[in-house]
Design a protein around this motif. Structure first.
Motif, PDB file in Angstrom:
ATOM      1  N   ASP A 293       0.776 -19.376   3.207  1.00  0.00           N
ATOM      2  CA  ASP A 293       0.683 -18.540   4.403  1.00  0.00           C
ATOM      3  C   ASP A 293       0.376 -17.095   4.035  1.00  0.00           C
ATOM      4  OD1 ASP A 293       0.964 -17.200   6.805  1.00  0.00           O
ATOM      5  OD2 ASP A 293       3.098 -17.667   7.039  1.00  0.00           O
ATOM      6  N   PRO A 294      -0.835 -16.630   4.305  1.00  0.00           N
ATOM      7  CA  PRO A 294      -1.178 -15.242   3.972  1.00  0.00           C
ATOM      8  C   PRO A 294      -0.229 -14.214   4.599  1.00  0.00           C
ATOM      9  CG  PRO A 294      -3.151 -16.469   4.550  1.00  0.00           C
ATOM     10  CD  PRO A 294      -1.978 -17.359   4.868  1.00  0.00           C
ATOM     11  N   ALA A 295       0.362 -14.532   5.739  1.00  0.00           N
ATOM     12  CA  ALA A 295       1.275 -13.596   6.386  1.00  0.00           C
ATOM     13  C   ALA A 295       2.564 -13.406   5.590  1.00  0.00           C
ATOM     14  CB  ALA A 295       1.609 -14.073   7.803  1.00  0.00           C
ATOM     15  N   ALA A 296       2.872 -14.321   4.683  1.00  0.00           N
ATOM     16  CA  ALA A 296       4.093 -14.224   3.877  1.00  0.00           C
ATOM     17  C   ALA A 296       3.891 -13.442   2.584  1.00  0.00           C
ATOM     18  CB  ALA A 296       4.617 -15.623   3.562  1.00  0.00           C
ATOM     19  N   VAL A 297       2.683 -12.945   2.351  1.00  0.00           N
ATOM     20  CA  VAL A 297       2.397 -12.199   1.122  1.00  0.00           C
ATOM     21  C   VAL A 297       3.020 -10.806   1.205  1.00  0.00           C
ATOM     22  CG1 VAL A 297       0.581 -11.130  -0.265  1.00  0.00           C
ATOM     23  CG2 VAL A 297       0.280 -13.461   0.624  1.00  0.00           C
ATOM     24  N   GLU A 298       3.803 -10.483   0.181  1.00  0.00           N
ATOM     25  CA  GLU A 298       4.422  -9.159   0.087  1.00  0.00           C
ATOM     26  C   GLU A 298       4.292  -8.670  -1.354  1.00  0.00           C
ATOM     27  OE1 GLU A 298       8.820  -7.044   0.289  1.00  0.00           O
ATOM     28  OE2 GLU A 298       8.608  -9.094   1.020  1.00  0.00           O
ATOM     29  N   PRO A 299       3.535  -7.609  -1.573  1.00  0.00           N
ATOM     30  CA  PRO A 299       3.418  -7.086  -2.936  1.00  0.00           C
ATOM     31  C   PRO A 299       4.779  -6.650  -3.478  1.00  0.00           C
ATOM     32  CG  PRO A 299       1.716  -6.150  -1.535  1.00  0.00           C
ATOM     33  CD  PRO A 299       2.682  -6.881  -0.633  1.00  0.00           C
ATOM     34  N   VAL A 300       4.962  -6.813  -4.791  1.00  0.00           N
ATOM     35  CA  VAL A 300       6.192  -6.318  -5.397  1.00  0.00           C
ATOM     36  C   VAL A 300       6.126  -4.793  -5.430  1.00  0.00           C
ATOM     37  CG1 VAL A 300       6.519  -8.400  -6.799  1.00  0.00           C
ATOM     38  CG2 VAL A 300       5.348  -6.428  -7.777  1.00  0.00           C
ATOM     39  N   PRO A 301       7.282  -4.134  -5.522  1.00  0.00           N
ATOM     40  CA  PRO A 301       7.271  -2.673  -5.603  1.00  0.00           C
ATOM     41  C   PRO A 301       6.398  -2.197  -6.764  1.00  0.00           C
ATOM     42  CG  PRO A 301       9.497  -3.467  -5.222  1.00  0.00           C
ATOM     43  CD  PRO A 301       8.643  -4.684  -5.496  1.00  0.00           C
ATOM     44  N   ALA A 302       5.637  -1.199  -6.513  1.00  0.00           N
ATOM     45  CA  ALA A 302       4.774  -0.528  -7.491  1.00  0.00           C
ATOM     46  C   ALA A 302       3.552  -1.328  -7.907  1.00  0.00           C
ATOM     47  CB  ALA A 302       5.568  -0.088  -8.718  1.00  0.00           C
ATOM     48  N   ALA A 303       3.281  -2.493  -7.305  1.00  0.00           N
ATOM     49  CA  ALA A 303       2.084  -3.258  -7.667  1.00  0.00           C
ATOM     50  C   ALA A 303       0.824  -2.434  -7.417  1.00  0.00           C
ATOM     51  CB  ALA A 303       2.027  -4.573  -6.894  1.00  0.00           C
ATOM     52  N   ALA A 304       0.731  -1.819  -6.256  1.00  0.00           N
ATOM     53  CA  ALA A 304      -0.464  -1.043  -5.930  1.00  0.00           C
ATOM     54  C   ALA A 304      -0.652   0.121  -6.897  1.00  0.00           C
ATOM     55  CB  ALA A 304      -0.397  -0.539  -4.487  1.00  0.00           C
ATOM     56  N   GLU A 305       0.431   0.807  -7.232  1.00  0.00           N
ATOM     57  CA  GLU A 305       0.335   1.950  -8.149  1.00  0.00           C
ATOM     58  C   GLU A 305      -0.036   1.494  -9.559  1.00  0.00           C
ATOM     59  OE1 GLU A 305       2.950   5.714  -9.831  1.00  0.00           O
ATOM     60  OE2 GLU A 305       3.755   4.537  -8.174  1.00  0.00           O
ATOM     61  N   ALA A 306       0.536   0.395 -10.012  1.00  0.00           N
ATOM     62  CA  ALA A 306       0.211  -0.126 -11.343  1.00  0.00           C
ATOM     63  C   ALA A 306      -1.261  -0.510 -11.422  1.00  0.00           C
ATOM     64  CB  ALA A 306       1.106  -1.320 -11.672  1.00  0.00           C
TER      65      ALA A 306
END
Length: 181
Positions: A29-42
């Motif tokens: 389910d794409p709606a259940a996707v939640e990045p872990v903290p700092a994934a975007a920054e890493a």
């Protein structure tokens, strides 16, 4: 925390579930996707250095009949939507007993992703949350960094610490590989 390596890798491959995104078992389910903290920054630190990023992920839910390939692709698309583009995606649809060459800790996905990027595996790093991720990197001749979660076994954490490839989070992992702000 060990010192960063002197030469950063020329590509970084991430495990998907538990590493880039919160692990939702057999998530289709794409709606259940939640990045872990700092994934975007890493990821931004690596991309800012002009280094491609990719994903290598076991998806045994397909072999178990719990997921359709299209569901895996839809979740991957949502991850890319949330975290930006990835240069390469490789995922294994097989179960643990299938004997494939791609399912981590086998090196197949890492070797294939490195080849797709035009790189020797020794120029690639793999960041993951369990020993299978480290094992796939080792088997392929790539660098490895373990970022444990509550699901990571203590002996896996101890082994990674002994090797100097343990990081407390994704920012620590990319710093260990030489990507600093």
């Amino acid at each position: 925390m060990p010192e960063a390596v002197s030469t950063p890798p020329r590509a970084v491959l991430f495990d998907r579930d538990g590493t880039l995104v919160v692990d939702v078992p057999y998530n289709g389910d794409p709606a259940a996707v939640e990045p872990v903290p700092a994934a975007a920054e890493a990821l931004a630190r690596i991309r800012a250095a002009g280094v491609p990023v990719g994903v290598v992920s076991n998806q045994s839910g397909v072999a178990r009949g719990l997921l359709a390939p299209g569901q895996v692709e839809a979740v991957n698309a949502r991850i890319a939507e949330l975290l930006g583009p990835f240069a390469v995606w490789r995922w294994c649809p097989h179960g643990a007993g299938d004997g494939c060459a791609c399912r981590k800790p086998a090196p197949g996905m890492v070797l294939d992703a490195a080849a797709a990027l035009g790189l020797a595996p020794s120029k690639v790093a793999v960041i993951g949350d369990i020993a299978a991720d480290v094992g796939a990197a080792d088997a392929a001749g790539a660098r490895a960094v373990l970022v444990p979660t509550p699901a990571t076994r203590r002996e896996e954490v101890a082994a990674a610490a002994e090797r100097g490839i343990l990081a407390g989070d994704l920012l620590g992992a990319v710093a260990l590989l030489g990507f600093r702000p």
